[in-house]
Every structure is written in C-alpha cells, then in structure tokens.
Write a protein that holds these residues in place. Structure first.
Motif, PDB file in Angstrom:
ATOM      1  N   TYR A   1       0.921  -1.144  -0.056  1.00  0.00           N
ATOM      2  CA  TYR A   1       0.105  -0.084  -0.025  1.00  0.00           C
ATOM      3  C   TYR A   1       0.828   1.198   0.076  1.00  0.00           C
ATOM      4  CZ  TYR A   1      -3.048   3.591   1.413  1.00  0.00           C
ATOM      5  OH  TYR A   1      -3.761   4.917   1.586  1.00  0.00           O
TER       6      TYR A   1
ATOM      7  N   SER B   1      -0.099   5.403  -0.080  1.00  0.00           N
ATOM      8  CA  SER B   1      -0.979   6.355   0.039  1.00  0.00           C
ATOM      9  C   SER B   1      -0.554   7.739  -1.125  1.00  0.00           C
ATOM     10  CB  SER B   1      -1.297   7.140   1.082  1.00  0.00           C
ATOM     11  OG  SER B   1       0.192   7.799   1.693  1.00  0.00           O
TER      12      SER B   1
ATOM     13  N   SER C   1      -5.180  13.377  -2.175  1.00  0.00           N
ATOM     14  CA  SER C   1      -6.536  13.374  -2.928  1.00  0.00           C
ATOM     15  C   SER C   1      -6.509  14.630  -3.528  1.00  0.00           C
ATOM     16  CB  SER C   1      -7.452  13.081  -1.935  1.00  0.00           C
ATOM     17  OG  SER C   1      -7.491  14.326  -1.050  1.00  0.00           O
TER      18      SER C   1
ATOM     19  N   ASP D   1      -4.965  13.734   5.591  1.00  0.00           N
ATOM     20  CA  ASP D   1      -4.357  12.934   4.427  1.00  0.00           C
ATOM     21  C   ASP D   1      -2.881  12.725   4.606  1.00  0.00           C
ATOM     22  OD1 ASP D   1      -3.696  12.386   1.831  1.00  0.00           O
ATOM     23  OD2 ASP D   1      -4.551  13.819   1.006  1.00  0.00           O
TER      24      ASP D   1
END
Length: 193
Positions: free
Chosen positions: A3, A5, A8, A95
């Motif tokens: 994973y 990140s 956004s 975030d």
C-alpha cells in the motif's frame, strides 16, 4: 507491504484555497526514476542477458525497487517519508500524503508549509516553495523542465489567475480530461459503425 497513499484531489483543492487566502506560492516537480531510488522490499531476481557481458547467464538479485513490482510504490513512499521526516515535516492527520511543517513568513505571519505527494509528483505550497525543491533536488534527480508552476496535477489542468484586487488564485479544471474522454468515446463509436 504494497500500500502507498497518494494525495487526494480534495487536499489539492484545499491547498489552492489556503494559498490564495494566505498569499502563498505553489510549485511542482516530478522525481525522475523515483522507484529506483528506493531499496527493493521483494525478493526479485533475473537471469542476466547478453548486455551484462561476462555476467551473462548468472542469476542476479534486484536490489532497487523496479516499476511493476508489487511493493515498488510502497518502497518509494517509505523512502520519501523518511526524507520528509528528516526535513522536519509530519504527515497531516487528514491526508497522510500531505506533509506539513510550521513556518513563518518574513512579515511574521505563521502558517503551515505543505508538500503534497502523488507517487513521484511533488507539489509544495509555501511562501518560498522553490527552497523545498532545492532540498529535494539535492537528494533526488528531478526531471528536467518539471520544476515550476504546475500546469497539470492528478490529471487536471491547473491555471493561475490574478483577481482584480491583485490576489492570485489557482484553479483545477477537467478540460483536457473531458476532451480526451469525448475523443475516446467518439473513436470507439466510429470503430463500431
């Protein structure tokens, strides 16, 4: 293990608003061959081809994260996170791909410098974002011509406008994305006739 990140669009939109409200600048850069900077997390090997000369036919262990490997993105993100921590940044709670650090403008105004990260695309927002780019350029090779005011980010067109009161604002637009999508659908429609 795999994973990684990424920032956004909402975080980028909020950053543009914060930049406009606080008279901050925005810069962008693309890290060249980003994954190859990071150590490999997987056991990957290959049999050397003729380009390895006398090493041809030998089994070789791949020690750097390579594009296409499952954990390459996560390896690069972990390495860049270490760099950001060394530069005194912390991931934001909202975030984790937005890194923040308290700063003070020359006029005494206190704010948070932000660095938005989408894989190998870096977008700092501060009163001197090129300083951040200089720090990163000392550690990683930034793609030639990629450092400067952003034109595209996360697939969106980015434009800078000056308002009548002389404030600068940044906008995100899906103009090129929609144009390309319409062309793709049109081309597909033509093929089906």
């Amino acid at each position: 293990m795999t994973y990684s990140s990424v920032v956004s669009r909402e975080s980028v939109r909020i950053a543009f608003l914060i930049a406009a409200l606080n008279d901050l600048e925005i810069c962008a850069a693309d890290v060249g061959n980003a994954y190859l900077n990071a150590p490999n997390r997987e056991k990957l090997w290959t049999v050397a081809g003729h380009e390895f000369g006398s090493g041809r036919g030998k089994v070789m262990l791949i020690v750097r994260a390579s594009y296409g490997a499952k954990s390459a993105g996560a390896s690069w993100r972990a390495m860049l996170a270490e760099t950001m921590t060394d530069l005194k940044f912390k991931p934001s709670r909202a975030d984790p791909a937005v890194w923040i650090r308290p700063m003070v403008k020359p006029d005494g105004f206190e704010y948070y410098k932000m660095v938005h990260i989408y894989n190998d695309d870096i977008l700092p927002v501060s009163h001197m974002p090129k300083g951040m780019m200089g720090a990163l350029a000392g550690l990683y090779k930034l793609k030639a011509g990629s450092v400067g005011e952003p034109k595209q980010y996360l697939g969106a067109n980015i434009e800078k406008y000056q308002l009548p009161d002389s404030r600068v604002v940044w906008t995100l637009s899906s103009r090129d994305y929609v144009k390309n999508a319409v062309k793709l659908v049109s081309d597909m429609s033509d093929m089906m006739k």
